[in-house]
Design a protein around this motif. Sequence first.
Motif, PDB file in Angstrom:
ATOM      1  N   ASN A  93      81.569  23.140 -50.088  1.00 25.69           N
ATOM      2  CA  ASN A  93      82.814  23.738 -50.564  1.00 25.69           C
ATOM      3  C   ASN A  93      82.455  24.615 -51.765  1.00 25.69           C
ATOM      4  O   ASN A  93      82.186  24.112 -52.861  1.00 25.69           O
ATOM      5  N   PHE A  94      82.434  25.925 -51.547  1.00 22.45           N
ATOM      6  CA  PHE A  94      81.989  26.840 -52.595  1.00 22.45           C
ATOM      7  C   PHE A  94      82.817  26.681 -53.865  1.00 22.45           C
ATOM      8  O   PHE A  94      82.284  26.731 -54.976  1.00 22.45           O
ATOM      9  N   HIS A  95      84.125  26.498 -53.705  1.00 24.54           N
ATOM     10  CA  HIS A  95      85.009  26.438 -54.869  1.00 24.54           C
ATOM     11  C   HIS A  95      84.841  25.157 -55.681  1.00 24.54           C
ATOM     12  O   HIS A  95      85.390  25.048 -56.776  1.00 24.54           O
TER      13      HIS A  95
ATOM     14  N   HIS B 121      85.049  18.447 -58.314  1.00 27.71           N
ATOM     15  CA  HIS B 121      84.327  19.653 -58.733  1.00 27.71           C
ATOM     16  C   HIS B 121      83.088  19.270 -59.525  1.00 27.71           C
ATOM     17  O   HIS B 121      83.135  18.422 -60.420  1.00 27.71           O
TER      18      HIS B 121
END
Length: 231
Positions: A123-125, A143
């Motif tokens: 998940n890039f974000h 994150h």
Amino acid sequence: MHFRSLPALLALSLFFLAPALAAQSSVSEFRLGGSAAVLNDECIRLTPATPYVSGSAWFQNPMDLEYPFELTVDLVLGENDELGADGIVFVFHPNMQTGYRGEGMGFAGLYPSLGIEFDTYQNFHLGDPSGDHVAIMPHGQAHHARSMVGPVEVPNLENGAKRPLTISWHPGKHTLEVRLDGQLRASYTGDIVAEIFGGNSKVYWGATAATGRKINYQDVCIRKLVYAMVD
């Protein structure tokens, strides 16, 4: 309080020399949530290969983090590589709950908590690296800006194999160690009782997993569980 040793099959062992009660464990001693279901006398399937589900398996007796533990399980993260997601998180939490699905891997939203994630989807974000990875995360945060350790890239986890995982806590040294496939993949030194759980050393442990648009069956199989259990 007493010390309890909980191997999956026949062998009984003690973590260190102390008055102890040794007993066998079975998957029936876990509280299942969401999509989780028992596969056999050793393994629980946290998610089937179905989109947008999450599952959890929590051992029903809490542990005391004032004492050392060593937990050994096998993780199975499915067989879909490019089309697979999302991973498994090994969680410590004051309650037995399932968090958000998809990229949350059944861990997101659990507060206060400590999670050791085995993430199989980028998940890039969320700051994920391109490969499968391990990280130690606080408070249901997904994150990697919040990572306590990692992300640490590991070889492909989605090959259908059982991957031996050992997690150990040494309270005298305030050190948490994570070994996957026999190799040390992550280590954290800090007072997690104070830093994460606000001084409360009594927590539950379990495993969570989830899928999103991409899918995998994801299992946890119990091998040996040795820790101080709260009466």
